[in-house]
Design an enzyme around this catalytic site. Structure first.
Site, PDB file in Angstrom:
ATOM      1  N   LYS A 116      38.725  48.867  33.504  1.00 28.83           N
ATOM      2  CA  LYS A 116      38.094  48.458  34.761  1.00 28.83           C
ATOM      3  C   LYS A 116      38.328  49.538  35.816  1.00 28.83           C
ATOM      4  CE  LYS A 116      36.588  45.695  38.176  1.00 28.83           C
ATOM      5  NZ  LYS A 116      37.334  44.466  38.498  1.00 28.83           N
TER       6      LYS A 116
ATOM      7  N   ASP B  42      33.817  35.963  39.159  1.00 26.56           N
ATOM      8  CA  ASP B  42      34.956  36.356  39.998  1.00 26.56           C
ATOM      9  C   ASP B  42      35.893  35.173  40.235  1.00 26.56           C
ATOM     10  OD1 ASP B  42      36.489  38.281  41.191  1.00 26.56           O
ATOM     11  OD2 ASP B  42      35.184  38.619  42.903  1.00 26.56           O
TER      12      ASP B  42
END
Length: 432
Positions: free
Chosen positions: A211, A344
């Site tokens: 990420k 999220d």
């Protein structure tokens, strides 16, 4: 904490998904065939060793002798849902921007245990956990789930954020002379050479993807949403180094230039994509880059942030990006950009993951397209569509049950009554 978990792993029986080889049968009142885009009635799903063996009409064949039968005939059965942007192994978002400094690694991973169970019981049997403040807490949680120590979804994990000093994935807001523990800044890099070393180390220690934080963030104070942080060279180095290990890279990116730099560098997916412009949309379509856009999230941030007194900077950035992110989601969908479901979670409460489906439909998707984004499309993005994403022979037996027809009312997915992961029941509709 990871070392403690790994020690425990040596003492436990094989992972829960082995299912001991017994035959299990599920009778589905309706079954969503996501591949052929049809709803089938009264189906028999036979399962052995955690994987689907056969799917067909209930009346066509006899139930195998000795099989355990689960009667889900009152429900609509779908593949287990997949959320490609979660934060399980961390404290929940709050008004306190320095909360990560007030939680030990042990405390945060134990909080992750509760988050994982809530997510699984909400029908999400696979997640991509896209970063933790304390490095490798997600690896520890994944390993504990895989070993059957705690219940939770199948996890793909990043290990830590790759970010610039003071950037979107760094701890910000503390006094300048406060020393932040090393595990909270494990992925902070200052050069392409440091990017290469961090990527290599993350993979060696258990990360299954990388990420990167290509731009500023809504929730990280002191960062600018539209500003590019990692350079295109640094992003490309991350992609190249990860590829040596057969691993892909995703990029948190709100700003248009950061998005395009990440796409040119070869990332697999763009997270958020709030300020995506027409050039970026076309570039993503051409390159086959996936968009994972959390278009429900801003609604929660506005409501909870206002009520709880989140930083004014955060609320202002949220206001500035919410509407344009949703419109860009619509435009990207219309243009044919590949999309996977991601929420999220951790910013909003874990277990509420399905609330985004209605927003995806509101901004251009059909219910079937939204469901596909959270099933087969997500599996395709992961490169695991031979194992996940639909109910078919050879795939993991990940099933959920809901009332009604989600193709007619997508909010049916917000109330899951049955969950099976790898052939094991985690939520039994007969008890609801």
């Amino acid at each position: 904490m990871p070392g403690i978990i790994l020690t425990v792993l040596l003492l436990v029986l094989p992972a829960a998904e082995s299912n001991a080889g017994n035959t299990v049968v599920v009778r589905a009142g309706s079954l969503l065939d996501i591949v052929n885009e049809r709803l089938l009635s009264d189906q028999m799903i036979t399962i052995r060793s955690g994987r689907v063996q056969t799917v067909g009409p209930w009346s066509a064949v006899a139930v195998p002798s000795g099989a355990t039968v689960h009667d889900w005939s009152a429900w609509t059965v779908l593949p287990g849902l997949m959320d490609m942007h979660t934060h399980l192994a961390d404290s929940a978002q709050s008004a306190n921007v320095l909360a990560p400094l007030e939680t030990t690694a042990a405390e945060s991973v134990l909080q992750g245990v509760a988050h994982a169970e809530k997510t699984l019981r909400a029908g999400f049997t696979t997640v991509r956990d896209v970063g933790v403040w304390r490095a490798f807490n997600d690896v520890a949680l994944r390993d504990a789930i895989d070993a059957g120590i705690v219940p939770g979804p199948r996890m793909l994990v990043a290990g830590a954020y790759i970010t610039v000093p003071g950037g979107a994935g760094d701890i910000t807001g503390q006094a300048f002379d406060v020393t932040v523990p090393a595990d909270l800044r494990f992925g902070v890099v200052r050069s392409p050479a440091e990017v290469r070393e961090r990527v290599r180390t993350l993979i060696q220690r258990g990360a299954t993807f990388i990420k990167t934080l290509a731009t500023g963030a809504v929730l990280t104070t002191g960062t600018h949403v539209g500003a590019q942080e990692l350079s295109e060279e640094e992003l490309r180095v991350a992609v190249e180094e990860a590829a040596r290990y057969g691993v892909y890279v995703t990029a948190h990116a709100h700003g248009a230039e950061g998005i395009k730099a990440a796409v040119r560098a070869g990332v697999r997916s763009i997270e958020h994509g709030s300020l995506l412009d027409d050039e970026g949309i076309e570039l993503m379509r051409e390159r086959g880059t996936w968009l994972v856009a959390d278009i429900y999230n801003a609604e929660y941030i506005d409501r909870a942030g206002t009520l709880e007194g989140w930083p004014a900077e955060t609320l202002a950035k949220n206001d500035a990006t919410a509407a344009i992110q949703r419109e860009n989601f619509r435009k990207a969908h219309q243009a044919g950009v590949r999309m996977a479901y991601g929420t999220d979670s951790g910013v909003y409460p874990h277990g509420d993951n399905a609330l985004q489906f209605a927003w995806m439909v509101r901004f251009g998707m059909t219910p079937l397209e939204a469901i596909r984004a959270a099933t087969l499309s997500a599996a395709e993005m992961l490169g695991r569509d031979e194992q996940l994403g639909s109910i078919a022979p050879g795939k993991w037996a990940d099933l959920i049950a809901v009332a009604g027809n989600p193709l007619e009312d997508i909010t049916a997915l917000e109330t899951v009554v049955g969950v099976m992961k790898g052939g094991l029941i985690h939520l039994d509709p007969s008890l609801n």
